[in-house]
Enzyme design. Structure first.
Site, PDB file in Angstrom:
ATOM      1  N   ILE A  10       0.595  -1.583   0.054  1.00  0.00           N
ATOM      2  CA  ILE A  10       0.467   0.355  -0.239  1.00  0.00           C
ATOM      3  C   ILE A  10       0.460   1.387   0.148  1.00  0.00           C
ATOM      4  O   ILE A  10      -0.042   2.009  -0.366  1.00  0.00           O
ATOM      5  CB  ILE A  10      -0.774  -0.130   0.512  1.00  0.00           C
ATOM      6  N   ARG A  34       6.213  -3.054   5.953  1.00  0.00           N
ATOM      7  CA  ARG A  34       6.780  -3.366   6.507  1.00  0.00           C
ATOM      8  C   ARG A  34       7.354  -3.451   8.117  1.00  0.00           C
ATOM      9  O   ARG A  34       6.679  -1.688   7.927  1.00  0.00           O
ATOM     10  CB  ARG A  34       7.973  -3.696   5.711  1.00  0.00           C
ATOM     11  N   GLN A  86       8.646  -7.233  -5.816  1.00  0.00           N
ATOM     12  CA  GLN A  86      10.175  -6.436  -6.070  1.00  0.00           C
ATOM     13  C   GLN A  86      10.172  -5.619  -7.711  1.00  0.00           C
ATOM     14  O   GLN A  86       9.432  -6.606  -7.956  1.00  0.00           O
ATOM     15  CB  GLN A  86      10.940  -7.148  -5.666  1.00  0.00           C
ATOM     16  N   SER A  87       9.794  -4.715  -7.305  1.00  0.00           N
ATOM     17  CA  SER A  87       9.605  -4.348  -8.677  1.00  0.00           C
ATOM     18  C   SER A  87      10.298  -3.841  -9.896  1.00  0.00           C
ATOM     19  O   SER A  87       9.955  -3.016 -10.585  1.00  0.00           O
ATOM     20  CB  SER A  87       7.977  -3.180  -8.675  1.00  0.00           C
ATOM     21  N   SER A 128       1.895  -8.056 -15.435  1.00  0.00           N
ATOM     22  CA  SER A 128       3.305  -7.038 -15.672  1.00  0.00           C
ATOM     23  C   SER A 128       3.344  -6.815 -17.460  1.00  0.00           C
ATOM     24  O   SER A 128       3.791  -8.011 -17.795  1.00  0.00           O
ATOM     25  CB  SER A 128       4.696  -6.695 -14.858  1.00  0.00           C
ATOM     26  N   GLU A 130       6.109  -6.311 -18.438  1.00  0.00           N
ATOM     27  CA  GLU A 130       7.172  -7.010 -18.435  1.00  0.00           C
ATOM     28  C   GLU A 130       7.359  -8.697 -18.749  1.00  0.00           C
ATOM     29  O   GLU A 130       8.211  -9.709 -19.329  1.00  0.00           O
ATOM     30  CB  GLU A 130       8.199  -7.006 -17.503  1.00  0.00           C
ATOM     31  N   TYR A 152      13.158 -10.595 -13.318  1.00  0.00           N
ATOM     32  CA  TYR A 152      11.422 -10.074 -12.356  1.00  0.00           C
ATOM     33  C   TYR A 152      10.263 -10.523 -13.165  1.00  0.00           C
ATOM     34  O   TYR A 152       9.228 -10.822 -13.148  1.00  0.00           O
ATOM     35  CB  TYR A 152      11.867  -8.702 -12.439  1.00  0.00           C
ATOM     36  N   LYS A 156       6.913 -12.752 -12.642  1.00  0.00           N
ATOM     37  CA  LYS A 156       6.063 -12.480 -13.326  1.00  0.00           C
ATOM     38  C   LYS A 156       4.539 -12.917 -13.584  1.00  0.00           C
ATOM     39  O   LYS A 156       3.584 -13.369 -13.193  1.00  0.00           O
ATOM     40  CB  LYS A 156       6.033 -10.744 -13.011  1.00  0.00           C
ATOM     41  N   HIS A 182       3.126   2.450 -15.972  1.00  0.00           N
ATOM     42  CA  HIS A 182       2.393   4.105 -15.348  1.00  0.00           C
ATOM     43  C   HIS A 182       3.155   4.779 -14.615  1.00  0.00           C
ATOM     44  O   HIS A 182       3.896   4.204 -13.259  1.00  0.00           O
ATOM     45  CB  HIS A 182       0.510   2.606 -14.596  1.00  0.00           C
ATOM     46  N   PHE A 191      13.377   4.521 -10.954  1.00  0.00           N
ATOM     47  CA  PHE A 191      12.207   4.379 -12.425  1.00  0.00           C
ATOM     48  C   PHE A 191      13.156   5.424 -13.467  1.00  0.00           C
ATOM     49  O   PHE A 191      13.140   6.502 -12.753  1.00  0.00           O
ATOM     50  CB  PHE A 191      11.063   3.862 -12.344  1.00  0.00           C
ATOM     51  N   GLU A 284      17.899  -6.826 -22.808  1.00  0.00           N
ATOM     52  CA  GLU A 284      16.894  -4.986 -22.544  1.00  0.00           C
ATOM     53  C   GLU A 284      15.470  -5.971 -23.178  1.00  0.00           C
ATOM     54  O   GLU A 284      15.640  -6.963 -24.186  1.00  0.00           O
ATOM     55  CB  GLU A 284      17.543  -4.384 -23.426  1.00  0.00           C
TER      56      GLU A 284
HETATM   57  N1  GDD Z   1      15.563   2.888 -13.837  1.00  0.00           N
HETATM   58  C1  GDD Z   1      16.466   3.239 -15.539  1.00  0.00           C
HETATM   59  N2  GDD Z   1      17.642   4.358 -15.466  1.00  0.00           N
HETATM   60  N3  GDD Z   1      15.907   2.658 -17.057  1.00  0.00           N
HETATM   61  C2  GDD Z   1      16.513   3.097 -17.875  1.00  0.00           C
HETATM   62  C3  GDD Z   1      17.825   3.890 -17.855  1.00  0.00           C
HETATM   63  C4  GDD Z   1      18.180   4.310 -16.191  1.00  0.00           C
HETATM   64  O1  GDD Z   1      18.865   5.061 -15.980  1.00  0.00           O
HETATM   65  N4  GDD Z   1      18.303   4.924 -18.846  1.00  0.00           N
HETATM   66  C5  GDD Z   1      17.324   4.402 -19.933  1.00  0.00           C
HETATM   67  N5  GDD Z   1      16.162   3.315 -19.289  1.00  0.00           N
HETATM   68  C6  GDD Z   1      15.373   2.095 -20.003  1.00  0.00           C
HETATM   69  C7  GDD Z   1      15.558   0.680 -19.414  1.00  0.00           C
HETATM   70  O2  GDD Z   1      16.276  -0.056 -19.956  1.00  0.00           O
HETATM   71  C8  GDD Z   1      13.920   0.484 -19.697  1.00  0.00           C
HETATM   72  O3  GDD Z   1      14.381  -0.346 -21.134  1.00  0.00           O
HETATM   73  C9  GDD Z   1      13.308   1.780 -19.612  1.00  0.00           C
HETATM   74  O4  GDD Z   1      13.975   2.251 -19.335  1.00  0.00           O
HETATM   75  C10 GDD Z   1      12.270   1.727 -18.474  1.00  0.00           C
HETATM   76  O5  GDD Z   1      13.320   1.129 -17.341  1.00  0.00           O
HETATM   77  P1  GDD Z   1      12.290   1.187 -15.874  1.00  0.00           P
HETATM   78  O6  GDD Z   1      11.519   2.503 -15.712  1.00  0.00           O
HETATM   79  O7  GDD Z   1      13.347   0.546 -14.819  1.00  0.00           O
HETATM   80  O8  GDD Z   1      11.193   0.898 -16.173  1.00  0.00           O
HETATM   81  P2  GDD Z   1      10.855  -0.730 -17.014  1.00  0.00           P
HETATM   82  O9  GDD Z   1      10.048  -0.904 -17.779  1.00  0.00           O
HETATM   83  O10 GDD Z   1      11.877  -1.582 -16.375  1.00  0.00           O
HETATM   84  O11 GDD Z   1      10.153  -1.841 -15.411  1.00  0.00           O
HETATM   85  C11 GDD Z   1       8.445  -1.080 -15.126  1.00  0.00           C
HETATM   86  O12 GDD Z   1       7.096  -1.630 -15.584  1.00  0.00           O
HETATM   87  C12 GDD Z   1       7.219  -2.406 -16.216  1.00  0.00           C
HETATM   88  C13 GDD Z   1       5.891  -2.430 -17.017  1.00  0.00           C
HETATM   89  O13 GDD Z   1       5.994  -3.028 -17.808  1.00  0.00           O
HETATM   90  C14 GDD Z   1       8.526  -1.147 -13.625  1.00  0.00           C
HETATM   91  O14 GDD Z   1       7.508  -0.412 -12.793  1.00  0.00           O
HETATM   92  C15 GDD Z   1       8.385  -2.461 -13.480  1.00  0.00           C
HETATM   93  O15 GDD Z   1       7.730  -3.217 -11.793  1.00  0.00           O
HETATM   94  C16 GDD Z   1       6.459  -2.636 -14.178  1.00  0.00           C
HETATM   95  O16 GDD Z   1       6.177  -4.316 -14.750  1.00  0.00           O
END
Ligand code: GDD
Length: 349
Positions: A10, A34, A86-87, A128, A130, A152, A156, A182, A191, A284
């Site tokens: 939450i 926690r 762990q998201s 997700s 993912e 991850y 999921k 989102h 993120f 990736e």
């Molecule tokens: N975090 C991060 N940091 N991502 C980066 C960076 C950086 O410096 N530079 C580029 N990216 C790229 C990542 O390689 C990835 O392709 C994209 O940005 C998005 O990364 P994140 O924002 O970390 O999110 P995610 O897509 O891996 O995962 C999120 O979305 C999923 C739903 O598709 C998370 O919220 C997951 O928990 C969720 O399930």
């Protein structure tokens, strides 16, 4: 008697928006947190500031069946939203074992305890996009084959399959939301979207001169988290349990996000953003874009916030926060390293 809802995770972005939604709908809302969060409410419960006195928080560990069992026995929820996980995908490469432990066992514990204690309870599992990973069709829908590219993503898929099997084997009202990325001003700093909006705010404040990112060409389907929690609730109000893709249907690159964020404050991202190998992932996910037509048809759910408006809202919020006017986050600001902080573990996205 009001409906009683339990939200695991939450304190995260989604959990806080969902708690606000359910409180507004008259639910009695309970959440697991926690113990360490209860001891540091100023930081770790910050996202819940609008509903803190209207909800009940319980210290619990999603990694312990005994703990999950005890909370569910006590609350006897009508609806359970299992968001705790762990998201952070990057971290799952560093520690596959604890990602599996938290995400797979945590989901199994919730489903197993509900089955024994409150089989009538409707349960939402946070799936997700993912799970699609290296997807072989564009856009992705509920029938697209899964090809996860991280532990991850694998965790999921396991949670999704567990949820489906509880539905089929034990007739549980158990659904998975396959949510695409989102975001919001409440997004965790690790993120990429929040790293960009908060990094930009720090540049404007003169705290740093650069923003180091990884792969700028990755493309995601970014929607507004508040709207996505409305979809979760709708999934549990249907006559029959089913799984739904929730997405905007638009895709943008990380570079597009940088461009939109920096140009909003009249800067050119190319003067500030540098690429750093440390932030590239071993595997990736290059392109995610969802087809949410089933959600539109069955749930009457549609995204409203445009990409540009989402970017602006996040940048404006971080610029205000750094000027000391307000804060949306529950974690202390990081230096934009993007590295994993143990504090963030087991929070929902
Ligand atoms: N975090 C991060 N940091 N991502 C980066 C960076 C950086 O410096 N530079 C580029 N990216 C790229 C990542 O390689 C990835 O392709 C994209 O940005 C998005 O990364 P994140 O924002 O970390 O999110 P995610 O897509 O891996 O995962 C999120 O979305 C999923 C739903 O598709 C998370 O919220 C997951 O928990 C969720 O399930």
């Amino acid at each position: 008697m009001p409906q009683r809802a339990l939200i695991t995770g939450i304190t995260g972005q989604d959990g806080s928006y969902l708690a606000e939604l359910l409180v507004a709908k008259g639910y009695e809302v309970h959440g697991t947190v926690r113990r360490v969060a209860l001891e540091d409410p100023a930081h770790r419960l910050a996202r819940l500031h609008t509903v803190r006195d209207k909800i009940t928080l319980h210290a619990a560990s999603i990694e312990s069946f005994a703990s999950v069992f005890k909370i569910i026995a006590e609350i006897q929820p009508d609806e359970c939203y299992h968001l705790a996980a762990q998201s952070f995908v990057s971290y799952s490469f560093d520690d596959e074992f604890s990602t599996f432990n938290t995400n797979i066992n945590g989901t199994h514990f919730v489903l197993g305890a509900l089955r024994q204690l409150v089989p009538r309870c409707r349960v939402y599992f946070a799936g997700s996009s993912e799970m699609f990973g290296k997807a072989d069709e564009v856009p992705q829908n509920e029938r697209t084959r899964f090809h996860p590219r991280s532990s991850y993503g694998i965790s999921k898929v396991a949670g999704y399959e567990l949820t489906r099997n509880y539905r089929e084997a034990y007739h549980a009202f158990a659904v998975s939301g396959i949510l695409f990325n989102h975001e919001s001003p409440r997004r965790g700093y690790e993120f990429v979207t929040r790293k960009i909006s908060s990094g930009l705010a720090r540049i404007l404040a003169g705290e740093t001169a650069q923003l180091a990112l990884g792969n700028l060409e990755a493309r995601r389907d970014w929607g507004h988290a508040r709207e996505y929690t409305e979809a979760m609730w709708r999934m549990l109000q249907q006559d029959e349990p089913d799984d739904y893709v929730i997405a905007t249907g638009e895709t943008h690159s990380v570079r597009d996000f940088c461009e939109a964020a920096f140009s909003h404050v009249n800067l050119d991202y190319r003067d500030y953003v540098v690429q750093d190998d440390r932030f590239f992932r071993p595997a990736e996910v290059d392109l995610l874009v969802g087809d949410a037509s089933k959600a539109k048809r069955v749930l009457a759910w549609e995204p409203k916030t445009t990409f540009r408006d989402l970017v602006r809202e996040m940048v404006d919020a971080d610029v205000r926060a750094i000027a000391g006017h307000e804060s949306h986050a529950s974690e202390p600001r990081t230096t934009g390293s993007g590295g994993f902080s143990s504090e963030l573990k087991a929070q929902s996205s």
